[in-house]
Design a protein around this motif. Structure first.
Motif, mmCIF file in Angstrom:
data_model
loop_
_atom_site.group_PDB
_atom_site.id
_atom_site.type_symbol
_atom_site.label_atom_id
_atom_site.label_comp_id
_atom_site.label_asym_id
_atom_site.label_seq_id
_atom_site.Cartn_x
_atom_site.Cartn_y
_atom_site.Cartn_z
ATOM 1 N N GLN A 207 0.859 -1.174 0.000
ATOM 2 C CA GLN A 207 0.000 0.000 0.000
ATOM 3 C C GLN A 207 0.901 1.232 0.000
ATOM 4 O O GLN A 207 1.843 1.309 0.795
ATOM 5 N N VAL A 208 0.620 2.168 -0.889
ATOM 6 C CA VAL A 208 1.376 3.414 -0.962
ATOM 7 C C VAL A 208 0.384 4.564 -0.958
ATOM 8 O O VAL A 208 -0.584 4.560 -1.713
ATOM 9 N N ASP A 209 0.631 5.541 -0.095
ATOM 10 C CA ASP A 209 -0.232 6.714 -0.003
ATOM 11 C C ASP A 209 0.632 7.965 -0.062
ATOM 12 O O ASP A 209 1.584 8.101 0.698
ATOM 13 N N VAL A 210 0.272 8.859 -0.963
ATOM 14 C CA VAL A 210 0.972 10.135 -1.055
ATOM 15 C C VAL A 210 -0.004 11.237 -0.679
ATOM 16 O O VAL A 210 -1.123 11.301 -1.208
ATOM 17 N N GLU A 211 0.422 12.074 0.261
ATOM 18 C CA GLU A 211 -0.363 13.250 0.667
ATOM 19 C C GLU A 211 0.576 14.440 0.627
ATOM 20 O O GLU A 211 1.479 14.546 1.467
ATOM 21 N N GLY A 212 0.394 15.300 -0.352
ATOM 22 C CA GLY A 212 1.314 16.426 -0.496
ATOM 23 C C GLY A 212 2.711 15.916 -0.746
ATOM 24 O O GLY A 212 2.944 15.153 -1.677
ATOM 25 N N SER A 213 3.656 16.295 0.110
ATOM 26 C CA SER A 213 5.035 15.842 -0.087
ATOM 27 C C SER A 213 5.389 14.666 0.819
ATOM 28 O O SER A 213 6.567 14.341 0.970
ATOM 29 N N ASP A 214 4.374 14.030 1.415
ATOM 30 C CA ASP A 214 4.601 12.852 2.263
ATOM 31 C C ASP A 214 4.211 11.576 1.521
ATOM 32 O O ASP A 214 3.119 11.505 0.942
ATOM 33 N N LEU A 215 5.072 10.614 1.600
ATOM 34 C CA LEU A 215 4.763 9.284 1.070
ATOM 35 C C LEU A 215 4.859 8.288 2.216
ATOM 36 O O LEU A 215 5.876 8.224 2.908
#
Lengths: 161, 161
Positions: free
Chosen positions: B129-137
């Protein structure tokens, strides 16, 4: 957050017999297959290590005409008790597990598994031969794919740069 | 023998929905599994493209204590008509074929094949599972391996650098 020191440690003894592959190699190759038009390509191969019992491997090829990227692949060389192992991922959605042997600076491996994603073309078998003589690296890749029998697909000659 | 121009072409439309993965990411993670001691690691992930219908992916981790390299992997992200595909080669002698889906900047893929060389440990299943929120991964990797059932193995948080 600092990456590790980039200085090169000693080559792991498990892969000492593969040390002749280390370096950056550049050259040209030609490809053919019954289902496509013959083609020529430029190529760069890089093989390096981080002190662990494997060699990292990346390769990319480009059109000699316009420099556009053609293929690329990435993987790792390992030794087993009996021989040589190579695992590779391809941007075509295929992964390849090869096993074989090394004699001096001559390698030959054959796939024990080739598996693809649901959108990938069917590749049944891959055989790779790599020969290093001094600063020259030559290889041949044979392939059984898309219903065609095993046959030579690629051959190339590179020099250590 | 000149390599191709390194200028970045336009992102291929087939992988436009995966563009949020592009970049260099650095951070830390932690790993656990019933058969090993828990551990923490530093990590760098790089995802790039060459204008073709895939994203190239490499990752490496290192010990937070002494900086020695721990793991690395290399592969390619692709789109299929129905979802997302990921192929990876591991220096542990394993290759992985994953398929799944993307919703916005949230990815989930599960292995359809995990195959190893004769010297590799047995890995039965991988879920990523990979989640990117803004500049956070952030990512999580779950794994069924060496006779253990599917369970979380790795989680990490990285920032785009």
């Amino acid at each position: 957050m600092t990456p590790p020191d980039a200085s090169t440690p000693e080559l792991h003894p498990d892969v000492a017999e593969l040390g002749f592959l280390l370096g950056t190699w550049a050259g040209q190759g030609e490809g053919r297959y019954p289902t496509i038009a013959p083609f020529a390509y430029g190529e760069e191969i890089r093989v390096w290590h981080v002190g662990k019992p494997f060699l990292a491997y990346v390769q990319r090829t480009w059109s000699l005409g316009d420099g556009r990227p053609l293929h690329g692949e990435a993987g790792y060389w390992r030794r087993s008790s009996g021989g040589v192992e190579l695992v590779i991922a391809h941007p075509t959605g295929i992964v390849e597990v090869d096993e074989g042997g090394v004699e001096g600076t001559h390698l030959m491996v054959s796939s024990t598994a080739v598996v693809g994603t649901s959108s990938a073309k069917a590749v049944a078998q891959v055989v790779r031969q790599v020969d290093v003589e001094g600063s020259d690296l030559t290889y041949r890749v044979s392939m059984a794919a898309v219903g065609q029998p095993l046959q030579e697909h690629l051959r190339a000659r590179l020099v250590r740069v």
